[in-house]
Design a protein around this motif. Structure first.
Motif, mmCIF file in Angstrom:
data_model
loop_
_atom_site.group_PDB
_atom_site.id
_atom_site.type_symbol
_atom_site.label_atom_id
_atom_site.label_comp_id
_atom_site.label_asym_id
_atom_site.label_seq_id
_atom_site.Cartn_x
_atom_site.Cartn_y
_atom_site.Cartn_z
ATOM 1 N N ILE A 457 -51.077 2.404 24.152
ATOM 2 C CA ILE A 457 -50.020 3.163 23.482
ATOM 3 C C ILE A 457 -49.410 4.162 24.463
ATOM 4 C CG2 ILE A 457 -49.674 4.964 21.750
ATOM 5 C CD1 ILE A 457 -49.654 2.299 20.497
ATOM 6 N N ASP A 461 -45.643 4.253 25.651
ATOM 7 C CA ASP A 461 -44.796 5.456 25.631
ATOM 8 C C ASP A 461 -44.109 5.627 26.966
ATOM 9 O OD1 ASP A 461 -44.898 6.539 23.149
ATOM 10 O OD2 ASP A 461 -46.755 7.644 23.516
ATOM 11 N N GLU A 464 -41.465 3.218 27.288
ATOM 12 C CA GLU A 464 -40.340 3.523 26.426
ATOM 13 C C GLU A 464 -39.520 4.668 27.011
ATOM 14 O OE1 GLU A 464 -41.331 3.623 22.291
ATOM 15 O OE2 GLU A 464 -39.356 4.387 21.750
ATOM 16 N N ASN A 465 -40.225 5.680 27.485
ATOM 17 C CA ASN A 465 -39.496 6.792 28.095
ATOM 18 C C ASN A 465 -38.793 6.358 29.378
ATOM 19 O OD1 ASN A 465 -40.047 8.714 26.154
ATOM 20 N ND2 ASN A 465 -41.987 9.290 27.088
ATOM 21 N N ILE A 468 -35.482 4.761 28.723
ATOM 22 C CA ILE A 468 -34.397 5.607 28.236
ATOM 23 C C ILE A 468 -33.317 5.626 29.313
ATOM 24 C CG2 ILE A 468 -33.752 8.011 27.795
ATOM 25 C CD1 ILE A 468 -36.453 8.325 26.377
ATOM 26 N N THR B 57 -40.102 10.216 23.813
ATOM 27 C CA THR B 57 -40.982 9.876 22.697
ATOM 28 C C THR B 57 -42.431 10.003 23.136
ATOM 29 O OG1 THR B 57 -41.121 7.547 23.259
ATOM 30 C CG2 THR B 57 -39.332 8.203 21.803
ATOM 31 N N GLN B 58 -43.269 10.279 22.178
ATOM 32 C CA GLN B 58 -44.695 10.350 22.470
ATOM 33 C C GLN B 58 -45.483 10.029 21.208
ATOM 34 O OE1 GLN B 58 -46.170 10.901 25.370
ATOM 35 N NE2 GLN B 58 -48.256 10.989 24.629
ATOM 36 N N ARG B 59 -46.439 9.138 21.367
ATOM 37 C CA ARG B 59 -47.287 8.816 20.220
ATOM 38 C C ARG B 59 -48.548 9.648 20.275
ATOM 39 N NH1 ARG B 59 -44.860 4.641 21.834
ATOM 40 N NH2 ARG B 59 -43.777 3.224 20.431
ATOM 41 N N ILE B 66 -50.932 7.208 13.228
ATOM 42 C CA ILE B 66 -50.312 7.371 14.533
ATOM 43 C C ILE B 66 -48.975 8.032 14.301
ATOM 44 C CG2 ILE B 66 -49.327 6.219 16.520
ATOM 45 C CD1 ILE B 66 -51.477 4.131 16.230
ATOM 46 N N LYS B 68 -45.483 9.150 15.860
ATOM 47 C CA LYS B 68 -44.596 8.978 17.003
ATOM 48 C C LYS B 68 -43.591 10.111 16.999
ATOM 49 C CE LYS B 68 -41.310 5.994 19.226
ATOM 50 N NZ LYS B 68 -40.228 5.065 18.940
#
Ligand SMILES: Nc1nc2c(ncn2[C@@H]2O[C@H](COP(=O)(O)OP(=O)(O)OP(=O)(O)O)[C@@H](O)[C@H]2O)c(=O)[nH]1
Ligand SMILES: [Mg+2]
Lengths: 865, 220
Positions: A457, A461, A464-465, A468, B57-59, B66, B68
């Protein structure tokens, strides 16, 4: 399909997600091997992956599949599978012998399949547990002993076809998600006595499924049996059982959550086949309404299929018996219909079976071990079989777990250990089958799983970042400096994508989302024009706005657009100019607008204009032309080669009604003493003149058009970066004039004259009036409003005068002035940066020039030589 | 039927709840530094001022959920103040930062609190964070003073340091614990977390579909 009325949406658009999912999945699965790969960046197009959710899921699933050896332990389970067609008999005898004849190890799980358990007529109509319970008791009696106790997990009956699962007491806690199912085959579906019943369960973290079936009888009915097989394989389905504790957000109150389902099952994906995905996709197509999900028998890690499959031996009874007597069991297998059909790959594809070494289990005289001696003399056959499924593309156990040492023999999910019949039971015409297996099931180490999941996860992240969009703009401040009415200013803002994904952006100028969001071209053109259009009546003196560059899926960037509007004489109508005699800054902009738009004048404006006489031509135009007449006669000057600094100085003087320092422009001498200039400088920014000068310098940065023709690049930089003061300007001009004489000054003044003429919004001679009255100067003169007529007259006089000095030819002057003076009037709103002369066609231009030349001759008759 | 260890695995596998979080506060109090610490566990000594609004973003795992976080780090400079509503408007959580060495920054923080109380989502969970406690020697805002203010206004309160990392994770996890999830789950279907996008009343069926998937129902 059966429930079509529930699914009015026949477009099935929603399914596209799943189709995308599948191709995405396949693509990703085949190409992605490391966590370094960013799932949000499409490998081929560098385009941002359209569906974040699916990308995320695919990525996570794939990574989990890759990582699973780290968090998966394998557990070995011993399974005893017995199948027996009991010919409708009650279990009067003990089953102990059969159920304890295992050779390998004490079974952890007993799976018993019975056929023809209930042949009574009622069995077809009402389900009756009596028989089932009876047999259940007998089985329990048979498997339980002092040192081993079993508990029943489930049983499922379909007419006479019944399957039971028992598990050692100690193992009960590792069994979960148990579901059962059955299906009838043949004409009447459920009404037939052929079909299958099954039990599905999770053992530790693997799904295991047992199917007990009774297929069509009779030697000749191979095709029917094959059909029954296909029927069962396709239609025997197990319902999804949602976890008891409906964790918040898990099912979201909207029924079954497909996404969850996919992710959850992704692990199994690798072990069995990807058939389940196809199945589920098709299933969803039917089941849009409530998302009821069923599992096929292939949606499992382990699948056994056994029962009275009823395939016979293709030979006559006597021959078969002869083979049996000679113990040539292996040779008999050549005639076995099931093996023949399997070889053709029409049934039990990818199913495996241990080698048969025992005598046929059918058909015996009841109470004996003799094959059928009745009239019918049915040929013996291997009706009762145990098969297991192994997908051709499945991973091996050793690929799924690191923690277990797995030998080569052990490297299968299902390891057959024993396959035999049991002759001692004689109550039926079939003999029961014994089979033993070791199976591997997965046990997920929750701690390690969570740890790896969290890592993934985090990594996700990061990706995903990382995905951007990164947009850089050349400047976050767009300073237009001073902008002047009617001069369009342009600033270039470079927006650059420095990220890894394509992105789109929009520029937003309003906080209110419902208002217009403006596109990029707006900013380069519109702010200057919008805010300055007189007809819109805007009276902004200052623009200081923040526009937001919104990048899709990325950061927002604020761009500050700034500028100050300094009114200038240029672009103000002739009439207005004739009415104002003081510096432009003296009048509020509103008053200028009122005058220019010929609106009703406000009290304030009236007051301002009181006691002011109206001049016959714009005063400043007079100043310019007068200068040219007085000092330009002896120079061969042009109208477009002014010096930028001199022009600035002249404009400054004109705008502020300051006398032009002729000494300076003509001889490079300032009429003011140096000390006066110094004191001027010391007035600093409070001094409006000085600040006006410095804003002029700023303006210069913007109107590229001006200097490109006249200044070299290096000079340009000097001008742009120099800190202007009036003193500095004058010094600079003095230098120029001393070096080059007065020509640069004259050129500058001439250029300013042209600027004046071109920027009158209403032409000195509007083209429409010219068309009507332009045949003769006199008629034209009387048709024009007086200030226009005077201006025209004055300019023609000036031209005539210039011609008479013979340094500049008449034709050149006509070319220069004709279309500047006679041209279509432009509405104030349209007046922007369009090149005005270009609005006239060549032929019109020629006409205008001919006429203009005539006017000159009319007003100032050429001297006879 | 009992459940084996498999179930816990499934729990951490479930779809996260999206929480839009906005950082507000005077310029140079360390908003961007706090986010950088939280998201990348990094720190930069001379971070340039934010011009715009940075999106990250950060989970976060919280018990069986969870979370996000969709973080909008805004520009603190006064001239951008008028743009802030775009970013806090749909936020479920806000971190208002001040610098413990600058009393004026606490005053600014208070005006943010007032503005949020007046104009933001009424259920917004706010944390007041006094940053730069590594500079305790230059402290100019007493802990008690800020804490009392926070209590009075029912804000979470922390003193933290983006530089050393002290209390940074705590700010976000404590916030996460306070968020009314049921409401978010209910609302997520209708809301888009990015300001200005698709909130202009235009009906775009395709986009709406995607939005739903992107919001309420994302899966990892
Ligand atoms: N000593 C110390 N310095 C910090 C800390 N956090 C941030 N800084 C420094 O403070 C300065 C400003 O930090 P930023 O994170 O850019 O501040 P900001 O609130 O994002 O500022 P704007 O973007 O202008 O609103 C930078 O030089 C940081 O290095 C901290 O905890 N301790
Ligand atoms: Mg910042």
């Amino acid at each position: 399909m059966k429930n079509e009325e529930y699914y009015p949406d026949f477009s099935f658009n929603w399914l596209n997600n799943y189709k995308a999912y599948k191709t995405d999945l396949e693509e990703k699965f085949s190409s992605m091997t490391t966590t370094d790969e960013n799932p949000f960046i499409h490998p081929l197009s560098s385009e941002i992956t359209l569906n974040y959710r699916l990308s995320r899921e695919c990525w996570i699933s794939k990574q989990l599949a890759i990582e699973q050896p780290k968090f998966t332990d394998l557990k070995k389970i011993n399974i005893f599978i017995g199948t027996w067609n009991v010919n409708g008999r009650d279990p009067e005898c003990s089953l102990k012998g059969w159920l304890n004849s295992y050779k390998h190890k004490i079974p952890d799980i007993y799976v018993i399949g019975l056929q023809e358990m209930d042949l009574s007529k009622e069995a077809y109509i009402v389900s009756n547990n009596e028989k089932e319970n009876h047999w259940s008791e007998k089985i329990e009696e048979g498997i339980n002993s002092l040192n081993k106790k079993y508990v029943k997990i489930a049983s499922q009956q379909m007419v006479g076809i019944c399957v039971f699962v028992y598990v050692r007491k100690e193992l009960k806690k590792v069994i979960s998600n148990v579901s059962t199912s059955f299906i009838g085959c043949g004409l009447m579906g459920i009404m037939g006595n052929k079909g299958a019943s099954g039990i599905r369960m999770m053992i530790y973290d693997s799904y295991v499924c047992f199917v007990n079936s009774h297929l069509a009888a009779d030697t000749m009915q191979v095709q029917r049996r094959n059909e029954d097989y296909r029927d069962i394989a396709k239609n025997l389905q197990f319902p999804f059982i949602p976890p008891r504790d409906n964790i918040n957000g898990f099912y979201n109150g909207t029924g079954f959550n497909k996404e969850q389902f996919y992710t959850e099952n992704m692990l199994r994906f690798n072990i069995t086949s990807n058939k389940w995905l196809n199945n589920i996709c098709q299933e969803n197509l039917k089941e849009k309404g409530n998302m009821k999900i069923n599992f096929s028998i292939y949606d499992n890690d382990i699948l056994f299929w056994f029962g009275d499959l009823n395939y016979r031996l293709n030979n006559n009874s006597d021959v078969i018996k002869e083979y049996i007597n000679q113990g040539k069991i292996e040779d008999l297998l050549e005639f076995d219909q099931l093996l023949i059909e399997k070889a053709k790959q029409v049934v039990f594809t990818d199913f495996y079976e241990s080698k048969i070494t025992f005598k046929p289990t059918y058909k015996y005289d009841i109470g004996t071990n003799t094959f059928d001696t009745s009239e019918k003399k049915r040929a013996p056959a291997f009706c009762d079989r145990v098969q297991w499924y192994k997908a051709s593309n499945a991973l091996k156990p050793s690929e799924v777990s690191f923690s277990n040492k797995i030998t080569i023999e052990d490297n299968e999910w299902i390891i057959p250990k024993n396959y035999n019949s049991y002759g001692e039971l004689t109550i039926s015409d079939h003999k029961p089958i014994i089979s033993e297996f070791e199976i591997w099931v997965r046990k997920i180490n929750t701690e390690k799983y969570s740890e790896i999941y969290s890592q993934l996860i985090k990594q996700l992240d990061h990706h995903e970042n990382d995905s951007i969009p990164v947009i850089k703009v050349s400047s976050i401040l767009v300073d237009f400096g001073t902008i002047t009415n009617n001069i369009s200013t342009t600033k270039t803002l470079i927006i650059k994508n420095e990220g890894k994904v394509l992105s789109s952006y929009e520029l937003v100028t309003s906080l209110d989302d419902n208002k217009t969001s403006l596109s990029f071209p707006w900013i380069s053109v519109k702010p200057s024009s919008n805010t300055l259009t007189v007809t819109t009546g805007i009276s902004i003196k200052k623009i200081d706005e923040i526009i937001i560059l919104k990048v899709k899926n990325g950061n927002d960037i604020f761009i500050n657009v700034k500028s100050e509007i300094v009114p200038s004489l240029f672009g103000i109508p002739i009439e207005t100019l004739c009415q104002i005699n003081r510096p432009l800054s003296y009048y509020p902009w509103d008053s200028i607008l009122e005058l220019s738009n010929k609106k009703e004048l406000s009290e304030k404006t009236k007051e301002l204009l009181e006691n002011e006489e109206i001049s016959c031509i714009p005063k400043n135009l007079y100043v310019v032309i007068d200068f040219l007449i007085k000092y330009g006669r002896d120079e061969k000057y042009v109208f477009n080669n002014g010096n930028i600094i001199i022009k600035k100085y002249i404009k400054y003087c004109l705008n502020n009604n300051i006398d032009i320092d002729n000494n300076l422009l003509l001889f490079g001498r300032s009429s003011l003493s140096d000390s006066y200039l110094n004191s001027l400088d010391n007035l600093t920014s409070m001094d409006s003149m000085d600040s006006a000068i410095s804003s002029i310098s700023k303006m210069e940065k913007l109107s590229l058009y001006d200097y490109q023709s006249s200044e070299s690049k290096t000079n340009l930089n000097e001008i742009i970066y120099k800190n202007y003061s009036l003193k500095a300007v004058k010094q600079k001009i003095a230098e120029i004039v001393k070096r080059q004489g007065k020509l640069p000054s004259i050129n500058s003044m001439a250029e300013i004259l042209m600027k004046f003429l071109y920027e009158f919004p209403n032409a000195v001679v509007p083209y429409e009036i010219f068309k009507k009255y332009g045949s003769k100067f006199q008629t034209l003169y009387s048709a024009l409003p007086s200030c226009h007529a005077n201006t025209l007259n004055y300019i023609i006089c000036y031209i005539g005068d210039t011609i008479s000095y013979e340094l500049i030819s008449k034709s050149e002057l006509v070319k220069t002035f004709a279309s500047a003076i006679i041209r279509p009037s432009i509405d104030f709103k349209e007046q922007q940066e369009q090149n005005i002369t270009s609005t006239m066609t060549i032929s019109k231009k020629e006409k205008v020039e001919i006429a203009f030349s005539q006017y000159i001759d009319e007003v100032i008759p050429p001297k006879k030589k | 039927m009992s459940f084996s260890g498999r179930n816990d695995a499934a729990a951490s596998n479930m779809k996260p709840i999206q929480v839009k979080l906005v950082l507000l506060g005077e310029s140079a109090v360390g908003k961007s530094s706090i986010v950088l610490r939280f998201v990348n566990n990094e720190y930069q000594d001379n971070k340039e001022p934010t011009i715009g609004a940075a999106f990250l973003t950060q989970r976060c795992k919280l018990d069986d959920r969870i979370i996000k976080f969709e973080i909008w780090d805004t520009a603190g400079q006064e001239r951008f103040h008028s743009l802030a509503p775009m970013y806090y408007r749909n936020a479920q959580a806000a971190v208002i930062v001040y610098d413990i060495t600058k009393p004026a920054s606490l005053e600014k923080a208070k005006t943010w609190v007032k503005e949020l109380q007046r104009q933001a989502n009424p259920n917004i969970v706010i944390a007041l964070v006094g940053n730069k406690i590594d500079l305790a020697n230059n402290r100019a805002v007493p802990y008690e003073e800020a804490e009392a203010y926070a209590n009075e206004n029912e804000l979470l309160f922390f003193e933290a340091s983006a530089k050393t990392g002290t209390n940074i994770i705590e700010v976000f996890t404590e916030l996460a614990k306070k968020i009314p999830y049921e409401q978010i789950l209910a609302n997520n279907k209708n809301l888009n977390s990015r300001p200005g996008q698709n909130e202009n009343g235009r009906v775009n069926l395709v986009d709406q579909d995607n939005n739903n998937q992107e919001n309420g129902q994302c899966n990892c």
